[in-house]
Design a protein around this motif. Structure first.
Motif, mmCIF file in Angstrom:
data_model
loop_
_atom_site.group_PDB
_atom_site.id
_atom_site.type_symbol
_atom_site.label_atom_id
_atom_site.label_comp_id
_atom_site.label_asym_id
_atom_site.label_seq_id
_atom_site.Cartn_x
_atom_site.Cartn_y
_atom_site.Cartn_z
ATOM 1 N N ARG A 1 16.895 30.581 -32.183
ATOM 2 C CA ARG A 1 17.424 31.887 -32.601
ATOM 3 C C ARG A 1 18.870 32.108 -32.155
ATOM 4 O O ARG A 1 19.164 33.043 -31.407
ATOM 5 N N PRO A 2 19.790 31.241 -32.592
ATOM 6 C CA PRO A 2 21.183 31.451 -32.200
ATOM 7 C C PRO A 2 21.742 32.668 -32.924
ATOM 8 O O PRO A 2 21.194 33.099 -33.940
ATOM 9 N N ARG A 3 22.819 33.211 -32.399
ATOM 10 C CA ARG A 3 23.459 34.342 -33.066
ATOM 11 C C ARG A 3 24.156 33.863 -34.331
ATOM 12 O O ARG A 3 24.194 34.556 -35.342
ATOM 13 N N VAL A 4 24.718 32.662 -34.249
ATOM 14 C CA VAL A 4 25.426 32.090 -35.386
ATOM 15 C C VAL A 4 24.967 30.645 -35.580
ATOM 16 O O VAL A 4 24.823 29.902 -34.612
ATOM 17 N N LEU A 5 24.735 30.259 -36.817
ATOM 18 C CA LEU A 5 24.397 28.876 -37.119
ATOM 19 C C LEU A 5 25.573 28.241 -37.862
ATOM 20 O O LEU A 5 26.037 28.769 -38.870
ATOM 21 N N LEU A 6 26.052 27.124 -37.323
ATOM 22 C CA LEU A 6 27.170 26.425 -37.955
ATOM 23 C C LEU A 6 26.621 25.234 -38.731
ATOM 24 O O LEU A 6 25.825 24.468 -38.200
ATOM 25 N N LEU A 7 27.038 25.084 -39.963
ATOM 26 C CA LEU A 7 26.544 23.964 -40.774
ATOM 27 C C LEU A 7 27.731 23.153 -41.281
ATOM 28 O O LEU A 7 28.571 23.656 -42.019
ATOM 29 N N ASP A 8 27.788 21.885 -40.859
ATOM 30 C CA ASP A 8 28.926 21.031 -41.185
ATOM 31 C C ASP A 8 28.577 20.123 -42.363
ATOM 32 O O ASP A 8 27.962 19.081 -42.165
ATOM 33 N N GLU A 9 28.940 20.513 -43.546
ATOM 34 C CA GLU A 9 28.618 19.770 -44.770
ATOM 35 C C GLU A 9 27.186 19.230 -44.726
ATOM 36 O O GLU A 9 26.971 18.031 -44.878
ATOM 37 N N PRO A 10 26.207 20.098 -44.510
ATOM 38 C CA PRO A 10 24.858 19.583 -44.260
ATOM 39 C C PRO A 10 24.229 18.937 -45.496
ATOM 40 O O PRO A 10 23.289 18.188 -45.371
ATOM 41 N N LEU A 11 24.758 19.229 -46.669
ATOM 42 C CA LEU A 11 24.130 18.690 -47.875
ATOM 43 C C LEU A 11 24.895 17.489 -48.420
ATOM 44 O O LEU A 11 24.542 16.932 -49.447
ATOM 45 N N GLY A 12 25.951 17.100 -47.706
ATOM 46 C CA GLY A 12 26.830 16.044 -48.204
ATOM 47 C C GLY A 12 26.139 14.721 -48.478
ATOM 48 O O GLY A 12 26.523 13.999 -49.383
ATOM 49 N N ALA A 13 25.100 14.410 -47.675
ATOM 50 C CA ALA A 13 24.489 13.086 -47.805
ATOM 51 C C ALA A 13 23.342 13.065 -48.813
ATOM 52 O O ALA A 13 22.730 12.040 -49.027
ATOM 53 N N LEU A 14 23.066 14.211 -49.436
ATOM 54 C CA LEU A 14 21.918 14.263 -50.349
ATOM 55 C C LEU A 14 22.361 14.026 -51.790
ATOM 56 O O LEU A 14 23.498 14.296 -52.163
#
Lengths: 267, 358
Positions: free
Chosen positions: B156-169
């Motif tokens: 339950r973080p206050r902010v979720l950072l996503l670094d190109e999470p879909l790039g490899a799909l």
């Protein structure tokens, strides 16, 4: 690939002969360990376990074995600690002279044993004024044992990358917890493989040991060398040789298995 | 605790230099609580470096990172209330899926039973119930992606950072995951900061988008803002197909020689050259240089008689491939509502090559 049949057979024979050339002499040692004759004869004149009984009560052989095991354990422990630290430093940090240090760490395994032995002997006695003995053998062995640990660990670190550790810290783990729960488990099989190799290297080392052992300490390989030419002890040497074959094949085999499964993508 | 008085993330004058290279050159941003915020830009535009500075993996050369009003610029990753979903997922290979997801709870001292329960719940939340005992190596790319997401969300973080999470799909999976990510974000209500170079991805998923170029923020706005009212030529070129007209060609159509743009789908293509324009309509004639049939639609690239080149996009409601192919080389009339012409101003900046019709 398809090859003409005669060629196939020729290649098979070549492989067979090469392997035979390497392994038949080993077999002779094993056979002689059960040969009733005191001197090597062919074919063996019978089967006996007398030499094994004799070997088990031979104080010199037993003492030398104990020394060898202790030396190998200490050198391996030292190599594991230093080799792991070195691989972390060289893989994770960029600093001036990194390539040079990397080369210097690996070099001892390529150096001729006689050079290593001579120079360490000079360093221990002339420069440091140490008495040659157990400690000097351990240090001498560690110089090349570090290399195999280093190579195993650095290869694993390269493949592991740093994002798993970053993820761990991101999820709230401290550096130490990250090492305990993420880094170390990933390195475990590499450490085991490197440690086994280091142990095997140290256990049968003879050249460097000759120069660093001094008069009072005898490792198993040196005991063998000293007793090979004594007719009374020759059969016992064969028994010890047979044991050594078994004990040196085992760690190599295990370490190959370990690095084999690890490179298959599973840790 | 969510603090309403402060934005979830606030960046002030953020700069990052790597040796001689300035990766981030003065970024100011405010990201609101519960927002799906994207940072969009070409590779090397500094968006990932900004994300890493928010996550605590890089130390800014200058500037401040505030989370919920608290200065965290110099805090370690484990000391700030953010979590990152890494591009390569960064799952722990030696642990099974459940232990991976439970990891954040484990290092916080949650008991074994409780953390297993929460991990299973989080796995169910990303539609991976029953996968807890598998090893990461036994999962597909999309499944690993969702494990990484569950692992970050469970704490339950206050902010979720996503670094190109879909790039490899692959494309299909990526589109499916876009929908799921958006739905998950709505469910959990956590602020998502999403880094991508894919403008379509940013437009479809985000509440607001910041467009990055050369270490600076070019424009921040809703997807519609960026698309309909791009502030700079770069944004017009990077978000959607730009269709830029400049200089004389622009002057003849729009009255001044600044940079102007019309989105391709706003342009009507007609073979009736003499049709009378409706009020508020702008029209121009030209020669069809290229016709590209793309199944659902057809792209026309038209050389205007007044100079310049525009792309027009037509739905294939009444035509098929054989009809449109004949149009190559013929004269057509392009028309659009005057309000759909976008004036970008007189910035000298060039749009990304390859985005303008050629």
């Amino acid at each position: 690939m398809w090859l003409p049949r005669p060629l196939t057979w020729a290649l098979r024979c070549a492989v067979g002969l090469t392997l035979a050339f390497i392994y038949v002499p080993l077999l002779v040692v094993v056979l002689n360990a059960f040969n009733p004759d005191r001197v090597s004869t062919w074919p063996p004149s019978g089967f006996t376990l007398d030499w094994w009984r004799e070997a088990l009560t031979n104080q010199g052989a037993l003492d030398a074995t104990l020394v060898s095991v202790q030396v190998a354990l200490c050198a391996t422990a030292l190599a594991l600690a230093l080799g792991t630290l070195a691989s972390f430093a060289l893989q994770r940090y960029a600093f001036f002279g990194r390539d040079a240090v990397s080369l210097l760490v690996i070099l001892p395994i390529a150096l001729p044993g006689i050079v290593t032995g001579l120079s360490l002997n000079a360093a221990f006695t002339a420069m440091l004024g140490l008495d040659l003995g157990f400690l000097t053998i351990v240090v001498a062995h560690a110089t090349f044992c570090i290399v195999v640990v280093f190579n195993n660990v650095i290869a694993r670190l390269r493949r592991l990358g740093e994002t798993a550790e970053a993820a761990s810290m991101d999820l709230g783990a401290t550096r130490f917890t990250t090492f305990r729960l993420v880094t170390f488990p990933a390195l475990r099989s590499a450490l085991l493989a490197g440690g086994l190799l280091a142990f095997a290297l140290s256990f049968d080392e003879i050249i460097v040991t000759t120069f660093t052992a001094g008069a009072g300490t005898e490792t198993l390989p040196i005991w063998i060398l000293n007793n090979l030419t004594r007719p009374n002890n020759a059969p016992v040497v064969n028994v010890v040789g047979t044991c050594l074959i078994v004990f040196s094949i085992l760690p190599i085999y295990l370490s190959q298995k370990l690095s084999g499964t690890a490179s298959g993508g599973r840790f | 605790m969510v603090d309403d008085a402060h934005p979830a993330v606030e960046l002030r004058g953020l700069r990052k230099r790597f040796g001689e290279v300035v990766a981030v050159d003065g970024v100011d941003l405010e990201i609101v609580d519960g927002e799906f915020f994207s940072m969009l830009g070409p590779s090397g535009s500094g968006k990932t470096t900004v994300l890493r500075m928010v996550g605590g993996f890089e130390l800014p050369t200058e500037g401040t990172v505030l989370l919920g009003g608290k200065d965290v610029t110099r805090l370690a990753p484990f000391e700030r209330d953010v979590c990152t979903v890494f591009q390569d997922y960064a799952l722990f290979p030696s642990m099974n899926v459940r232990d991976n997801v439970a990891y954040g709870l484990r290092v916080r001292g949650t008991g074994r039973v409780e953390r297993a329960r929460q991990a299973d719940e989080a796995l169910a939340g990303v539609r991976l119930a029953g996968f807890g005992d598998r090893k990461p190596a036994e999962l597909s790319g999309g499944q690993r992606q969702r494990v990484a997401l569950a692992r970050a969300l469970v704490v339950r973080p206050r902010v979720l950072l996503l670094d190109e999470p879909l790039g490899a799909l692959d494309l299909k999976l990526r589109e499916q995951m876009q929908m799921e990510l958006k739905a998950i974000q709505r469910d959990v209500g956590i602020t998502f900061v999403f880094v991508t170079h894919d403008q379509e991805e940013a437009l479809t998923m985000s509440d607001r988008v910041a467009v990055f170029d050369a270490g600076r923020v070019e424009q921040v706005g809703t997807p519609a803002d960026l698309y309909e009212r791009p502030a700079t030529a770069f944004v017009a070129g990077f978000v959607g197909t730009s269709n830029l007209l400049e200089g004389d060609a622009a002057a003849r159509l729009f009255g001044d020689n600044g940079t102007h743009s019309v989105r391709p789908e706003k342009i009507q293509v007609s073979r009736d050259l003499s049709a009378s324009g409706e009020p508020g309509e702008q029209a121009v004639t030209g020669t069809v240089a290229e016709v590209v049939y793309a199944g659902a639609s057809t792209r026309f690239i038209v050389d205007l008689d007044t100079g310049g080149r525009l792309m027009a996009l037509q739905q294939n409601r009444h035509s098929d491939s054989s009809d449109v192919a004949e149009l190559r080389g013929s004269k057509v009339r392009l028309s659009w509502r005057r309000s759909h012409g976008i004036s970008i101003g007189t910035t000298a900046e060039q749009p990304t090559p390859g985005r303008t019709p050629r």
